[in-house]
Design a protein around this motif. Structure first.
Motif, short mmCIF file in Angstrom:
data_model
loop_
_atom_site.label_atom_id
_atom_site.label_comp_id
_atom_site.label_asym_id
_atom_site.label_seq_id
_atom_site.Cartn_x
_atom_site.Cartn_y
_atom_site.Cartn_z
N PHE A 148 32.64 41.50 51.86
CA PHE A 148 32.27 40.45 50.81
C PHE A 148 31.81 41.17 49.57
O PHE A 148 31.82 40.98 48.26
N VAL A 149 30.77 42.35 49.81
CA VAL A 149 30.30 43.10 48.71
C VAL A 149 31.41 43.65 47.86
O VAL A 149 31.26 43.58 46.63
N VAL A 150 32.45 44.30 48.43
CA VAL A 150 33.53 44.79 47.76
C VAL A 150 34.22 43.78 46.60
O VAL A 150 34.60 44.07 45.69
N ILE A 151 34.26 42.29 47.35
CA ILE A 151 35.09 41.50 46.42
C ILE A 151 34.25 41.07 45.35
O ILE A 151 34.55 40.82 44.06
N LEU A 152 32.88 40.83 45.81
CA LEU A 152 31.70 40.44 44.78
C LEU A 152 31.62 41.72 43.70
O LEU A 152 31.77 41.03 42.55
N VAL A 153 31.32 42.69 44.13
CA VAL A 153 31.23 43.76 42.92
C VAL A 153 32.34 44.02 42.27
O VAL A 153 32.18 43.97 40.89
N GLY A 154 33.81 43.81 42.99
CA GLY A 154 34.76 44.16 42.24
C GLY A 154 34.92 42.82 40.98
O GLY A 154 35.29 43.06 39.86
N THR A 155 34.69 41.70 41.57
CA THR A 155 34.88 40.58 40.75
C THR A 155 33.95 40.64 39.13
O THR A 155 34.21 40.25 38.36
N MET A 156 32.61 41.09 39.67
CA MET A 156 31.58 41.24 38.48
C MET A 156 32.36 41.94 37.59
O MET A 156 32.00 41.98 36.41
N LYS A 157 32.49 43.17 38.25
CA LYS A 157 32.87 44.27 37.24
C LYS A 157 34.06 43.90 36.23
O LYS A 157 34.11 44.33 34.99
N GLN A 158 35.19 43.35 36.82
CA GLN A 158 36.39 43.12 36.19
C GLN A 158 36.30 41.89 35.19
O GLN A 158 36.68 42.07 34.02
N TYR A 159 35.55 40.89 35.26
CA TYR A 159 35.34 40.01 34.44
C TYR A 159 34.53 40.63 33.25
O TYR A 159 34.67 40.19 32.12
N MET A 160 33.70 41.62 33.68
CA MET A 160 32.69 41.99 32.43
C MET A 160 33.55 43.00 31.77
O MET A 160 33.36 43.20 30.65
N THR A 161 34.42 43.77 32.40
CA THR A 161 35.26 44.76 31.95
C THR A 161 36.22 43.94 30.68
O THR A 161 36.41 44.32 29.61
N PHE A 162 36.78 43.16 31.25
CA PHE A 162 37.88 42.30 30.38
C PHE A 162 36.97 41.52 29.17
O PHE A 162 37.48 41.78 27.99
N GLY A 163 35.93 41.21 29.48
CA GLY A 163 35.15 40.79 28.25
C GLY A 163 34.87 41.87 27.26
O GLY A 163 35.00 41.65 26.06
N TYR A 164 34.48 42.80 27.75
CA TYR A 164 34.06 43.96 26.84
C TYR A 164 35.02 44.48 26.15
O TYR A 164 35.27 44.69 24.94
N PHE A 165 36.42 44.79 26.72
CA PHE A 165 37.57 45.30 26.03
C PHE A 165 38.49 44.52 25.13
O PHE A 165 38.87 44.79 24.27
N VAL A 166 38.14 43.14 25.34
CA VAL A 166 38.82 42.38 24.52
C VAL A 166 37.70 41.49 23.45
O VAL A 166 38.16 40.73 22.72
N ASN A 167 36.61 42.04 23.60
CA ASN A 167 35.49 41.86 22.86
C ASN A 167 35.09 40.35 22.90
O ASN A 167 34.96 39.65 21.58
N SER A 168 35.21 39.78 23.94
CA SER A 168 34.83 38.31 24.04
C SER A 168 33.34 38.09 24.56
O SER A 168 33.18 39.03 25.67
N HIS A 169 32.79 37.15 24.09
CA HIS A 169 31.53 37.04 24.48
C HIS A 169 31.40 36.05 25.65
O HIS A 169 31.36 34.66 25.09
N PHE A 170 31.30 36.07 26.92
CA PHE A 170 31.23 35.17 27.46
C PHE A 170 29.99 34.73 28.02
O PHE A 170 29.07 35.18 27.63
N ASP A 171 29.94 33.24 28.32
CA ASP A 171 28.85 32.50 28.98
C ASP A 171 28.48 33.22 30.41
O ASP A 171 29.33 32.64 31.32
N LEU A 172 27.60 33.69 30.11
CA LEU A 172 27.22 34.44 31.70
C LEU A 172 26.78 33.56 32.69
O LEU A 172 27.25 33.65 34.04
N ASP A 173 26.33 32.60 32.42
CA ASP A 173 25.56 31.22 33.29
C ASP A 173 26.94 30.80 33.87
O ASP A 173 27.06 30.58 34.99
#
Length: 299
Positions: A148-173
């Motif tokens: 579960f840790v692998v899935i959780l950390v990977g999911t958080m990282k990839q969502y934030m990575t995507f937002g960073y590189f496409v310059n999108s400001h996600f709603d963190l909530d």
């Protein structure tokens, strides 16, 4: 903590976040604080020491915020999981540590104090994520917590990575709730089918050096460890023996105070100020000051 020390750390945090670690120079920070570079080096012997101080202070605040969430009885396990996930996403967004260029921040190959800090940070965060999973899904999730840790950390990282590189400001909530919902679905499926875990505790212990029986570091243990580091550092200082004796006397009084149930914070702070004048000790003194400040806020 002195006002100048705090000003330097605030400036460093801003520069490291905006420009990246390697692109930031000590001169940048000194200019921003309107002080000479030599004056900054008297407080922080190196940029590595400054980075450790900045991240260490932020991690103590993160720990304090997490403990408040865990101890708040009004929250359900799901509420806590969402809020803890949000804290982690805010930390990632603030420092961009997980999705900047691999070479933007110092790596483990650099060795020294930064190596030890980075390795310890990875270990503590991994263990924290596992504890977070068990709090959210109960003891039945224990055999699968590392998967579960692998899935959780990977999911958080990839969502934030995507937002960073496409310059999108996600709603963190929104993201934290979405991730928690997806983890609910994963946990429900795994706990219903009960497959053999892909990662067991022995593999994780070997990779991260995590002991399942090792308790979470308490403020008292952190204090003891830092005082021991101070003593070791003093013995290695290239200063006259009379100066070493003075510094060791100060540490000895601090140890005596910490052994008391109700030690005198004013005396301890005065002794720490004295020790910080020896710039090689400033990093350890700063960490001790943060631990004491965290304890004071809890009280």
């Amino acid at each position: 903590m002195s006002l100048l020390r705090q000003r330097i750390m605030d400036s460093a945090m801003r520069f490291f976040t905006e420009k990246g670690y390697y692109a930031t120079s000590i001169q940048d920070i000194a200019n921003d604080c309107a002080i000479a570079k030599g004056s900054l080096y008297k407080i922080f012997p190196s940029k590595d020491d400054l980075l450790i101080e900045v991240l260490g202070e932020r991690l103590l605040l993160l720990r304090e915020q997490t403990e408040r969430i865990i101890n708040d009885t009004q929250y359900s396990p799901k509420d806590r999981f969402v809020k803890e996930t949000l804290l982690q996403l805010e930390f990632i967004a603030e420092y961009k540590l997980n999705f900047r260029s691999e070479h933007d921040l110092p790596t483990l190959e650099n060795g020294g104090k930064l190596n030890a800090f980075a390795a310890g940070l990875k270990t503590r965060l991994t263990k924290y994520y596992a504890d977070c999973i068990v709090r959210a899904y109960g003891p039945e999730a224990e055999p699968y917590k590392w998967d579960f840790v692998v899935i959780l950390v990977g999911t958080m990282k990839q969502y934030m990575t995507f937002g960073y590189f496409v310059n999108s400001h996600f709603d963190l909530d929104k993201i934290s709730n979405y991730i928690a919902d997806r983890m609910d679905e994963v946990a429900a499926g795994v706990l219903a089918k009960k497959p053999e875990p892909l990662f067991d505790s022995s593999a994780i212990e070997h990779f991260f050096g995590i002991s399942e029986d090792e308790p979470e570091s308490s403020p008292e243990k952190l204090r003891i460890d830092l005082v021991q580091h101070l003593e070791t550092a003093i013995h290695e200082l290239p200063v006259p023996m009379t100066r070493k004796a003075e510094l060791l006397d100060a540490v000895g009084i601090i140890k005596e105070q910490f052994a008391l149930e109700d030690f005198k914070p004013v005396l301890v702070r005065a002794l720490l100020e004295f020790l910080s004048n020896q710039h090689e000790l400033a990093s350890y003194v700063g960490q001790l000051e943060r631990v004491l400040a965290c304890e004071k806020r809890k009280a």
